[in-house]
Design an enzyme around this catalytic site. Structure first.
Site, short mmCIF file in Angstrom:
data_model
loop_
_atom_site.label_atom_id
_atom_site.label_comp_id
_atom_site.label_asym_id
_atom_site.label_seq_id
_atom_site.Cartn_x
_atom_site.Cartn_y
_atom_site.Cartn_z
N HIS A 63 0.86 -1.19 0.00
CA HIS A 63 0.00 0.00 0.00
C HIS A 63 0.90 1.24 0.00
O HIS A 63 1.57 1.53 0.99
CB HIS A 63 -0.92 0.00 1.22
CG HIS A 63 -2.08 0.94 1.11
ND1 HIS A 63 -3.35 0.55 1.42
CD2 HIS A 63 -2.16 2.23 0.71
CE1 HIS A 63 -4.19 1.57 1.24
NE2 HIS A 63 -3.47 2.60 0.80
N LEU A 64 0.90 1.93 -1.11
CA LEU A 64 1.73 3.12 -1.28
C LEU A 64 1.50 4.11 -0.14
O LEU A 64 0.36 4.34 0.28
CB LEU A 64 1.35 3.80 -2.60
CG LEU A 64 2.08 5.11 -2.88
CD1 LEU A 64 3.22 4.87 -3.83
CD2 LEU A 64 1.13 6.13 -3.42
N HIS A 65 2.57 4.68 0.38
CA HIS A 65 2.47 5.72 1.40
C HIS A 65 3.68 6.63 1.30
O HIS A 65 4.80 6.18 1.10
CB HIS A 65 2.34 5.12 2.80
CG HIS A 65 3.39 4.12 3.16
ND1 HIS A 65 3.39 2.83 2.67
CD2 HIS A 65 4.46 4.21 3.96
CE1 HIS A 65 4.42 2.17 3.16
NE2 HIS A 65 5.10 2.99 3.95
N GLN A 66 3.41 7.92 1.40
CA GLN A 66 4.48 8.92 1.35
C GLN A 66 4.71 9.47 2.75
O GLN A 66 3.79 9.94 3.41
CB GLN A 66 4.11 10.07 0.41
CG GLN A 66 5.17 11.16 0.39
CD GLN A 66 5.05 12.01 -0.83
OE1 GLN A 66 5.59 11.68 -1.86
NE2 GLN A 66 4.32 13.11 -0.73
#
Length: 180
Positions: A139-142
């Site tokens: 799950h992409l997270h910045q």
């Protein structure tokens, strides 16, 4: 200033005159508890947070396509992450609308953190894939990590320990109030 209480304990070892800062709460992180189980949304800790109340999940703000949540294992006070609601792993798989809102939320996060805690600078970035250091790669997270002059002292460098002056719930409350 008083000295820390020294609690003697029988055992094996030679006294070395060093103090110990015990952080047993970090054992869950070291052991991988709460990590994603596979690549599906059902095993994703981020996807589970979306349905919880903001205070319980440490969610700072929600948008139409993305949301901001405090990092449970922060590098610094105010360390948060901006994520799409959609369970997607790779930055190139975001829609144009998700990409724009993620960028806008990142800008807003910086402004909010500056207003709450007068950060001097920021580290902003995402680790794409396990090999690049992503703890939850599915799950992409910045990350948006506030920085202050002198914030990297001997504790993380030598002791592999981060001393945080504020509880996560209080940090979330301040950032969420300033976000509004």
């Amino acid at each position: 200033m008083s000295q820390p209480e020294v609690v003697p304990q029988d055992g094996v070892g030679v006294p070395d005159a060093l103090q110990r800062l015990w952080t047993p709460h970090r054992l869950a992180y070291v052991q991988g508890q709460g990590q994603a189980e596979g690549d599906e949304p059902e095993g994703c800790p981020f996807c589970r947070l979306i349905g919880l109340p903001d205070e319980d999940a440490l969610i700072v703000a929600r948008g139409e396509r993305v949301w901001a949540v405090l990092n449970l294992y922060p590098y610094n006070p105010g360390h948060l992450m901006v994520l799409p609601y959609r369970h997607v792993a790779d930055y190139t798989d975001l829609t144009a609308e998700e990409t724009a809102e993620l960028a806008g939320f990142t800008q807003r996060a910086m402004a909010v953190i500056r207003s709450v805690s007068a950060a001097h600078g920021f580290n902003i970035g995402m680790n794409q894939g396990v090999i690049a250091g992503a703890g939850i790669a599915a799950h992409l997270h910045q990350h948006v990590v506030p920085r202050w002059g002198g914030d990297a002292n001997f504790m993380p460098v030598v002791g592999h320990t981060k001393v945080l002056p504020q509880l996560l719930g209080e940090t979330r409350r301040l950032l969420a109030a300033a976000w509004s």
